[in-house]
Design a protein around this motif. Structure first.
Motif, short mmCIF file in Angstrom:
data_model
loop_
_atom_site.label_atom_id
_atom_site.label_comp_id
_atom_site.label_asym_id
_atom_site.label_seq_id
_atom_site.Cartn_x
_atom_site.Cartn_y
_atom_site.Cartn_z
N ARG A 242 -43.40 18.45 -76.32
CA ARG A 242 -43.27 17.12 -75.72
C ARG A 242 -42.28 17.07 -74.56
O ARG A 242 -41.90 15.98 -74.12
N LEU A 243 -41.88 18.22 -74.07
CA LEU A 243 -40.94 18.24 -72.95
C LEU A 243 -41.59 17.66 -71.69
O LEU A 243 -42.68 18.08 -71.29
N ARG A 244 -40.91 16.71 -71.08
CA ARG A 244 -41.36 16.16 -69.80
C ARG A 244 -40.46 16.71 -68.68
O ARG A 244 -39.30 17.02 -68.90
N TRP A 245 -41.02 16.74 -67.50
CA TRP A 245 -40.23 17.24 -66.38
C TRP A 245 -39.05 16.32 -66.06
O TRP A 245 -38.02 16.78 -65.57
N LEU A 250 -33.10 20.45 -63.03
CA LEU A 250 -33.03 21.81 -62.51
C LEU A 250 -31.81 22.01 -61.63
O LEU A 250 -31.28 23.12 -61.54
N ASP A 251 -31.35 20.96 -60.96
CA ASP A 251 -30.15 21.09 -60.14
C ASP A 251 -28.92 21.33 -61.01
O ASP A 251 -28.08 22.18 -60.72
N GLY A 252 -28.83 20.56 -62.10
CA GLY A 252 -27.69 20.73 -63.01
C GLY A 252 -27.92 21.78 -64.07
O GLY A 252 -27.02 22.09 -64.85
N LEU A 277 -37.50 30.64 -64.99
CA LEU A 277 -38.82 30.43 -65.57
C LEU A 277 -39.31 29.01 -65.31
O LEU A 277 -40.45 28.79 -64.87
N LEU A 278 -38.46 28.02 -65.57
CA LEU A 278 -38.85 26.62 -65.40
C LEU A 278 -38.99 26.26 -63.92
O LEU A 278 -39.86 25.45 -63.56
N LEU A 279 -38.17 26.85 -63.09
CA LEU A 279 -38.28 26.61 -61.65
C LEU A 279 -39.64 27.09 -61.14
O LEU A 279 -40.31 26.42 -60.34
N SER A 280 -40.07 28.23 -61.65
CA SER A 280 -41.38 28.77 -61.25
C SER A 280 -42.51 27.85 -61.74
O SER A 280 -43.47 27.59 -61.01
N ARG A 281 -42.39 27.35 -62.98
CA ARG A 281 -43.42 26.44 -63.49
C ARG A 281 -43.47 25.14 -62.69
O ARG A 281 -44.54 24.61 -62.42
#
Length: 384
Positions: A242-245, A250-252, A277-281
Protein backbone atom coordinates in the motif's frame (compact mmCIF):
# COMPACT_ATOMS: atom_id res chain seq x y z
CA UNK A 1 -46.43 -17.66 28.44
CA UNK A 2 -46.71 -18.58 32.17
CA UNK A 3 -48.00 -15.89 34.54
CA UNK A 4 -46.62 -15.64 38.09
CA UNK A 5 -45.90 -12.89 40.55
CA UNK A 6 -42.24 -12.14 40.03
CA UNK A 7 -40.63 -12.26 43.46
CA UNK A 8 -37.25 -13.53 44.60
CA UNK A 9 -38.79 -16.77 45.86
CA UNK A 10 -40.75 -17.46 42.67
CA UNK A 11 -37.82 -16.61 40.41
CA UNK A 12 -35.43 -18.83 42.36
CA UNK A 13 -37.89 -21.69 41.91
CA UNK A 14 -37.88 -21.36 38.09
CA UNK A 15 -35.73 -24.01 36.44
CA UNK A 16 -33.69 -23.08 33.37
CA UNK A 17 -34.67 -24.80 30.12
CA UNK A 18 -32.29 -27.24 28.47
CA UNK A 19 -32.28 -25.02 25.36
CA UNK A 20 -33.91 -21.85 24.08
CA UNK A 21 -35.74 -19.50 26.43
CA UNK A 22 -39.07 -19.15 28.24
CA UNK A 23 -40.90 -15.86 28.88
CA UNK A 24 -42.75 -15.40 32.21
CA UNK A 25 -45.14 -12.47 32.68
CA UNK A 26 -45.87 -10.87 36.01
CA UNK A 27 -49.40 -11.59 37.24
CA UNK A 28 -49.75 -8.12 38.85
CA UNK A 29 -48.08 -5.67 36.47
CA UNK A 30 -49.11 -6.15 32.85
CA UNK A 31 -46.11 -5.79 30.56
CA UNK A 32 -43.52 -6.73 33.20
CA UNK A 33 -41.80 -10.06 32.56
CA UNK A 34 -38.80 -12.33 32.95
CA UNK A 35 -36.85 -14.01 30.13
CA UNK A 36 -35.33 -17.30 31.31
CA UNK A 37 -32.53 -18.75 29.21
CA UNK A 38 -30.25 -21.71 29.75
CA UNK A 39 -27.89 -19.65 31.92
CA UNK A 40 -29.53 -16.33 32.78
CA UNK A 41 -32.79 -14.76 33.93
CA UNK A 42 -33.41 -11.24 32.62
CA UNK A 43 -36.21 -8.77 33.46
CA UNK A 44 -37.97 -6.96 30.65
CA UNK A 45 -40.88 -4.60 29.97
CA UNK A 46 -43.12 -5.07 26.93
CA UNK A 47 -45.92 -3.03 25.38
CA UNK A 48 -47.14 -1.64 22.08
CA UNK A 49 -45.85 1.67 20.77
CA UNK A 50 -47.49 2.95 17.61
CA UNK A 51 -48.93 -0.51 16.91
CA UNK A 52 -45.54 -2.20 17.28
CA UNK A 53 -44.65 -4.53 20.14
CA UNK A 54 -41.56 -3.22 21.89
CA UNK A 55 -39.59 -5.23 24.43
CA UNK A 56 -37.05 -3.42 26.59
CA UNK A 57 -34.46 -5.26 28.69
CA UNK A 58 -34.26 -4.00 32.27
CA UNK A 59 -31.50 -6.06 33.83
CA UNK A 60 -30.20 -9.44 34.79
CA UNK A 61 -31.66 -11.14 37.85
CA UNK A 62 -28.92 -11.32 40.45
CA UNK A 63 -27.56 -7.89 39.71
CA UNK A 64 -31.07 -6.39 39.56
CA UNK A 65 -33.61 -7.21 42.27
CA UNK A 66 -37.28 -7.91 41.45
CA UNK A 67 -38.30 -4.75 43.37
CA UNK A 68 -35.93 -2.50 41.41
CA UNK A 69 -36.91 -4.18 38.13
CA UNK A 70 -40.63 -3.74 38.88
CA UNK A 71 -40.17 -0.04 39.60
CA UNK A 72 -38.14 0.45 36.44
CA UNK A 73 -40.76 -1.49 34.44
CA UNK A 74 -43.47 0.87 35.65
CA UNK A 75 -41.44 3.87 34.44
CA UNK A 76 -40.78 2.26 31.06
CA UNK A 77 -44.40 1.16 30.57
CA UNK A 78 -45.60 4.66 31.44
CA UNK A 79 -43.27 6.12 28.84
CA UNK A 80 -44.43 3.60 26.24
CA UNK A 81 -48.07 4.43 27.03
CA UNK A 82 -47.25 7.99 25.96
CA UNK A 83 -46.04 6.72 22.59
CA UNK A 84 -42.29 6.84 23.28
CA UNK A 85 -39.82 4.06 22.52
CA UNK A 86 -37.39 3.90 25.48
CA UNK A 87 -34.90 1.88 23.45
CA UNK A 88 -33.95 4.97 21.49
CA UNK A 89 -32.79 6.60 24.71
CA UNK A 90 -31.35 3.74 26.73
CA UNK A 91 -29.65 0.52 25.70
CA UNK A 92 -28.22 -1.87 28.24
CA UNK A 93 -25.55 -4.47 27.84
CA UNK A 94 -28.19 -7.17 28.19
CA UNK A 95 -29.72 -5.92 24.90
CA UNK A 96 -26.55 -6.71 22.97
CA UNK A 97 -26.18 -9.89 21.00
CA UNK A 98 -22.73 -11.26 20.27
CA UNK A 99 -22.95 -9.82 16.73
CA UNK A 100 -24.17 -6.49 18.12
CA UNK A 101 -21.25 -6.34 20.54
CA UNK A 102 -18.77 -6.96 17.71
CA UNK A 103 -20.45 -4.26 15.58
CA UNK A 104 -20.29 -1.74 18.42
CA UNK A 105 -16.65 -2.66 18.97
CA UNK A 106 -15.92 -1.87 15.31
CA UNK A 107 -17.83 1.43 15.44
CA UNK A 108 -16.12 2.76 18.54
CA UNK A 109 -12.64 1.34 18.17
CA UNK A 110 -11.09 1.84 14.72
CA UNK A 111 -9.01 -1.14 13.60
CA UNK A 112 -6.64 -1.73 10.74
CA UNK A 113 -8.48 -3.25 7.77
CA UNK A 114 -6.75 -6.59 8.19
CA UNK A 115 -7.57 -6.72 11.91
CA UNK A 116 -11.22 -5.85 11.35
CA UNK A 117 -11.46 -8.49 8.64
CA UNK A 118 -10.13 -11.11 11.07
CA UNK A 119 -12.55 -10.04 13.83
CA UNK A 120 -15.46 -10.12 11.37
CA UNK A 121 -14.42 -13.58 10.26
CA UNK A 122 -14.47 -14.73 13.88
CA UNK A 123 -18.12 -13.81 14.41
CA UNK A 124 -19.21 -14.68 10.86
CA UNK A 125 -17.57 -18.11 10.65
CA UNK A 126 -16.44 -19.48 14.01
CA UNK A 127 -19.12 -17.96 16.27
CA UNK A 128 -21.91 -17.93 13.69
CA UNK A 129 -24.35 -19.87 15.87
CA UNK A 130 -23.72 -17.46 18.76
CA UNK A 131 -24.27 -14.30 16.70
CA UNK A 132 -27.88 -13.72 17.80
CA UNK A 133 -27.41 -14.82 21.39
CA UNK A 134 -27.33 -12.14 24.11
CA UNK A 135 -23.66 -11.71 24.94
CA UNK A 136 -24.43 -12.02 28.65
CA UNK A 137 -25.60 -15.60 28.02
CA UNK A 138 -22.18 -16.77 26.82
CA UNK A 139 -21.01 -18.94 29.71
CA UNK A 140 -17.62 -20.21 30.79
CA UNK A 141 -18.66 -23.75 29.89
CA UNK A 142 -19.66 -22.62 26.41
CA UNK A 143 -16.26 -20.98 25.96
CA UNK A 144 -14.39 -24.10 27.07
CA UNK A 145 -16.43 -26.35 24.78
CA UNK A 146 -16.14 -24.05 21.75
CA UNK A 147 -12.39 -23.61 22.25
CA UNK A 148 -11.92 -27.39 22.40
CA UNK A 149 -14.13 -27.91 19.33
CA UNK A 150 -12.27 -25.28 17.32
CA UNK A 151 -8.92 -26.73 18.41
CA UNK A 152 -9.88 -30.14 17.08
CA UNK A 153 -11.50 -28.89 13.88
CA UNK A 154 -9.52 -25.78 12.90
CA UNK A 155 -6.30 -26.01 14.87
CA UNK A 156 -4.75 -24.58 18.01
CA UNK A 157 -3.88 -21.18 16.60
CA UNK A 158 -7.37 -20.52 15.17
CA UNK A 159 -9.06 -21.56 18.44
CA UNK A 160 -6.85 -19.22 20.46
CA UNK A 161 -7.34 -16.34 18.02
CA UNK A 162 -11.15 -16.65 18.06
CA UNK A 163 -11.21 -16.56 21.85
CA UNK A 164 -8.80 -13.62 22.00
CA UNK A 165 -11.15 -11.71 19.71
CA UNK A 166 -14.16 -12.61 21.87
CA UNK A 167 -12.26 -11.61 25.00
CA UNK A 168 -11.38 -8.19 23.57
CA UNK A 169 -14.95 -7.48 22.45
CA UNK A 170 -16.40 -8.68 25.75
CA UNK A 171 -13.98 -6.51 27.77
CA UNK A 172 -14.90 -3.51 25.65
CA UNK A 173 -18.61 -4.19 26.18
CA UNK A 174 -18.15 -4.64 29.94
CA UNK A 175 -16.36 -1.29 30.11
CA UNK A 176 -19.22 0.43 28.28
CA UNK A 177 -22.12 -1.13 30.23
CA UNK A 178 -22.66 -1.75 33.92
CA UNK A 179 -24.80 -4.88 33.68
CA UNK A 180 -22.27 -7.23 32.07
CA UNK A 181 -21.09 -10.25 34.11
CA UNK A 182 -17.38 -11.20 34.30
CA UNK A 183 -15.67 -12.20 31.06
CA UNK A 184 -16.31 -15.93 30.46
CA UNK A 185 -13.12 -16.26 28.37
CA UNK A 186 -11.13 -15.92 31.61
CA UNK A 187 -11.88 -19.62 32.20
CA UNK A 188 -9.24 -20.50 29.57
CA UNK A 189 -6.58 -18.83 31.70
CA UNK A 190 -7.88 -20.20 34.98
CA UNK A 191 -8.13 -23.72 33.59
CA UNK A 192 -4.81 -23.36 31.72
CA UNK A 193 -6.69 -24.38 28.60
CA UNK A 194 -5.09 -22.01 26.09
CA UNK A 195 -3.33 -23.96 23.36
CA UNK A 196 0.44 -23.72 23.28
CA UNK A 197 1.61 -21.91 20.17
CA UNK A 198 5.03 -22.28 18.67
CA UNK A 199 6.16 -19.02 17.21
CA UNK A 200 7.65 -19.26 13.72
CA UNK A 201 11.37 -18.68 13.86
CA UNK A 202 12.26 -19.29 10.22
CA UNK A 203 14.60 -16.95 8.35
CA UNK A 204 16.46 -17.15 5.08
CA UNK A 205 19.76 -18.79 6.10
CA UNK A 206 22.91 -16.77 5.50
CA UNK A 207 24.34 -19.40 3.16
CA UNK A 208 21.11 -19.32 1.12
CA UNK A 209 20.89 -15.54 0.66
CA UNK A 210 23.04 -15.41 -2.54
CA UNK A 211 20.85 -18.03 -4.27
CA UNK A 212 17.67 -16.32 -3.06
CA UNK A 213 18.96 -12.94 -4.29
CA UNK A 214 19.78 -14.41 -7.70
CA UNK A 215 16.33 -16.00 -7.98
CA UNK A 216 14.67 -12.70 -7.05
CA UNK A 217 16.58 -10.91 -9.82
CA UNK A 218 15.14 -13.27 -12.39
CA UNK A 219 11.68 -11.85 -11.69
CA UNK A 220 10.33 -8.71 -13.34
CA UNK A 221 11.31 -5.33 -11.90
CA UNK A 222 8.18 -4.90 -9.77
CA UNK A 223 8.43 -8.29 -8.03
CA UNK A 224 12.18 -7.95 -7.61
CA UNK A 225 11.90 -4.50 -6.05
CA UNK A 226 9.00 -5.55 -3.80
CA UNK A 227 11.03 -8.38 -2.27
CA UNK A 228 14.17 -6.26 -1.91
CA UNK A 229 12.21 -3.54 -0.09
CA UNK A 230 10.90 -6.23 2.26
CA UNK A 231 14.39 -7.57 2.97
CA UNK A 232 16.03 -4.17 3.45
CA UNK A 233 13.29 -2.64 5.67
CA UNK A 234 11.62 -5.51 7.51
CA UNK A 235 8.23 -3.99 6.63
CA UNK A 236 5.05 -6.06 6.55
CA UNK A 237 3.52 -7.21 3.26
CA UNK A 238 0.46 -4.95 3.46
CA UNK A 239 2.61 -1.92 4.35
CA UNK A 240 4.76 -2.39 1.25
CA UNK A 241 1.83 -3.19 -1.04
CA UNK A 242 0.00 0.00 0.00
CA UNK A 243 2.96 2.34 -0.32
CA UNK A 244 2.07 5.53 -2.18
CA UNK A 245 4.59 7.81 -3.80
CA UNK A 246 3.34 10.73 -1.72
CA UNK A 247 4.58 8.81 1.34
CA UNK A 248 8.15 8.71 0.05
CA UNK A 249 10.34 11.80 0.39
CA UNK A 250 13.17 11.13 -2.04
CA UNK A 251 14.83 14.47 -1.29
CA UNK A 252 14.92 13.74 2.44
CA UNK A 253 15.38 10.01 1.84
CA UNK A 254 12.53 9.10 4.21
CA UNK A 255 9.75 6.55 3.80
CA UNK A 256 6.52 7.03 5.79
CA UNK A 257 3.83 4.45 6.53
CA UNK A 258 0.86 6.54 7.83
CA UNK A 259 -0.86 3.61 9.51
CA UNK A 260 0.66 0.34 10.60
CA UNK A 261 -0.61 -2.79 12.33
CA UNK A 262 -0.45 -1.19 15.80
CA UNK A 263 -2.00 2.06 14.56
CA UNK A 264 1.19 4.11 14.92
CA UNK A 265 2.79 5.81 11.90
CA UNK A 266 6.25 4.62 10.90
CA UNK A 267 9.07 6.69 9.46
CA UNK A 268 12.16 4.97 8.09
CA UNK A 269 15.28 6.48 6.56
CA UNK A 270 16.22 5.05 3.17
CA UNK A 271 19.55 3.30 2.79
CA UNK A 272 21.62 4.32 -0.22
CA UNK A 273 20.72 1.13 -2.08
CA UNK A 274 17.01 1.52 -1.39
CA UNK A 275 17.05 5.21 -2.30
CA UNK A 276 18.57 4.41 -5.70
CA UNK A 277 16.08 1.59 -6.25
CA UNK A 278 13.08 3.83 -5.53
CA UNK A 279 14.53 6.72 -7.52
CA UNK A 280 14.77 4.41 -10.52
CA UNK A 281 11.16 3.25 -10.06
CA UNK A 282 9.94 6.85 -9.80
CA UNK A 283 11.68 7.72 -13.06
CA UNK A 284 10.00 4.75 -14.76
CA UNK A 285 6.50 5.64 -13.52
CA UNK A 286 6.33 9.41 -12.90
CA UNK A 287 2.49 9.54 -12.97
CA UNK A 288 1.74 6.42 -10.92
CA UNK A 289 0.00 6.73 -7.52
CA UNK A 290 1.26 3.45 -6.06
CA UNK A 291 4.88 2.37 -5.67
CA UNK A 292 3.78 -1.18 -6.54
CA UNK A 293 0.69 -0.85 -8.76
CA UNK A 294 -1.62 -3.76 -9.46
CA UNK A 295 -4.42 -4.67 -11.83
CA UNK A 296 -7.15 -5.20 -9.20
CA UNK A 297 -9.76 -2.87 -7.79
CA UNK A 298 -7.41 -1.58 -5.08
CA UNK A 299 -4.98 -0.23 -7.64
CA UNK A 300 -1.99 -1.68 -5.80
CA UNK A 301 -0.31 -5.07 -5.71
CA UNK A 302 -2.33 -7.62 -3.73
CA UNK A 303 -1.50 -11.17 -4.81
CA UNK A 304 2.04 -12.18 -3.84
CA UNK A 305 1.88 -15.92 -3.27
CA UNK A 306 2.52 -16.85 -6.89
CA UNK A 307 5.82 -15.04 -7.16
CA UNK A 308 6.92 -16.37 -3.75
CA UNK A 309 6.45 -19.85 -5.22
CA UNK A 310 8.41 -19.00 -8.37
CA UNK A 311 11.36 -17.70 -6.37
CA UNK A 312 11.17 -20.74 -4.08
CA UNK A 313 11.34 -23.13 -7.05
CA UNK A 314 14.40 -21.38 -8.47
CA UNK A 315 16.47 -21.18 -5.28
CA UNK A 316 15.07 -24.14 -3.34
CA UNK A 317 14.36 -22.01 -0.24
CA UNK A 318 10.84 -21.93 1.18
CA UNK A 319 10.03 -18.51 2.62
CA UNK A 320 7.24 -16.10 3.51
CA UNK A 321 7.41 -12.35 3.54
CA UNK A 322 7.49 -12.44 7.34
CA UNK A 323 10.63 -14.58 7.04
CA UNK A 324 12.22 -11.60 5.29
CA UNK A 325 11.20 -9.42 8.25
CA UNK A 326 12.81 -11.90 10.64
CA UNK A 327 15.91 -12.06 8.42
CA UNK A 328 16.20 -8.26 8.51
CA UNK A 329 15.99 -8.10 12.30
CA UNK A 330 18.35 -11.06 12.72
CA UNK A 331 21.00 -9.34 10.61
CA UNK A 332 20.39 -6.05 12.47
CA UNK A 333 20.84 -7.74 15.83
CA UNK A 334 24.06 -9.39 14.65
CA UNK A 335 25.38 -5.91 13.80
CA UNK A 336 24.76 -4.81 17.42
CA UNK A 337 22.04 -2.33 16.46
CA UNK A 338 20.80 -0.88 19.79
CA UNK A 339 17.71 -2.59 21.24
CA UNK A 340 15.50 0.53 21.14
CA UNK A 341 16.55 1.34 17.59
CA UNK A 342 15.63 -2.21 16.63
CA UNK A 343 12.16 -1.86 18.19
CA UNK A 344 11.64 1.42 16.36
CA UNK A 345 12.70 -0.04 13.01
CA UNK A 346 10.10 -2.79 13.48
CA UNK A 347 7.57 -0.28 14.83
CA UNK A 348 7.17 -2.23 18.06
CA UNK A 349 5.88 -0.23 20.99
CA UNK A 350 7.79 0.16 24.24
CA UNK A 351 4.69 0.74 26.40
CA UNK A 352 5.70 -1.87 28.97
CA UNK A 353 9.26 -0.56 29.19
CA UNK A 354 9.62 2.47 31.48
CA UNK A 355 13.05 3.38 30.10
CA UNK A 356 11.84 3.03 26.53
CA UNK A 357 9.09 5.53 27.24
CA UNK A 358 11.70 8.23 27.84
CA UNK A 359 13.62 7.63 24.63
CA UNK A 360 12.57 9.65 21.59
CA UNK A 361 13.91 7.85 18.53
CA UNK A 362 14.17 10.47 15.78
CA UNK A 363 14.26 9.18 12.20
CA UNK A 364 17.75 10.63 11.71
CA UNK A 365 19.06 8.51 14.58
CA UNK A 366 17.94 5.46 12.63
CA UNK A 367 19.77 6.42 9.45
CA UNK A 368 23.14 5.01 10.45
CA UNK A 369 21.75 1.63 11.66
CA UNK A 370 19.64 1.29 8.48
CA UNK A 371 22.65 1.93 6.25
CA UNK A 372 24.77 -0.47 8.29
CA UNK A 373 22.21 -3.29 8.03
CA UNK A 374 21.71 -2.71 4.28
CA UNK A 375 25.45 -2.91 3.62
CA UNK A 376 25.73 -6.10 5.63
CA UNK A 377 22.86 -7.74 3.71
CA UNK A 378 24.45 -6.71 0.41
CA UNK A 379 27.70 -8.30 1.52
CA UNK A 380 25.87 -11.49 2.52
CA UNK A 381 24.27 -11.81 -0.93
CA UNK A 382 27.71 -11.58 -2.50
CA UNK A 383 27.94 -7.84 -3.04
CA UNK A 384 25.45 -8.01 -5.91
Amino acid sequence: MPAIRLTKRSIDAIESPASGQILYRDSDLIGFGLRVGTKTKVFYAEAQVKRRTIRVTIGKYGTTTPEVARKRAMEILSEMANGNDPRSEEITGADLTVKGAFDEFFNRRPLAKSSQFNYERTVRVYLKDWADKPIIEISRRMVLDRHKWLSDKNGAYTANTVMRHLRSVYNFTAAAYDDIPPNPVSILTQARAWNKERRRRSVIPVHGLPDWWQAVHEEDDSVRDFLIVALLTGMRRSEIARLRWDCIDLDGRILTVPRTKNGDPLQLPLSTYLYELLLSRRDQMPDEEWVFPGDGVTGHLVETKRFYNRVKERCGIAFTLHDLRRTFVTVAESMDVPHYALKRLLNHRSDGDVTGGYIIMDVERLRKPVEKVAQQILELVGGR
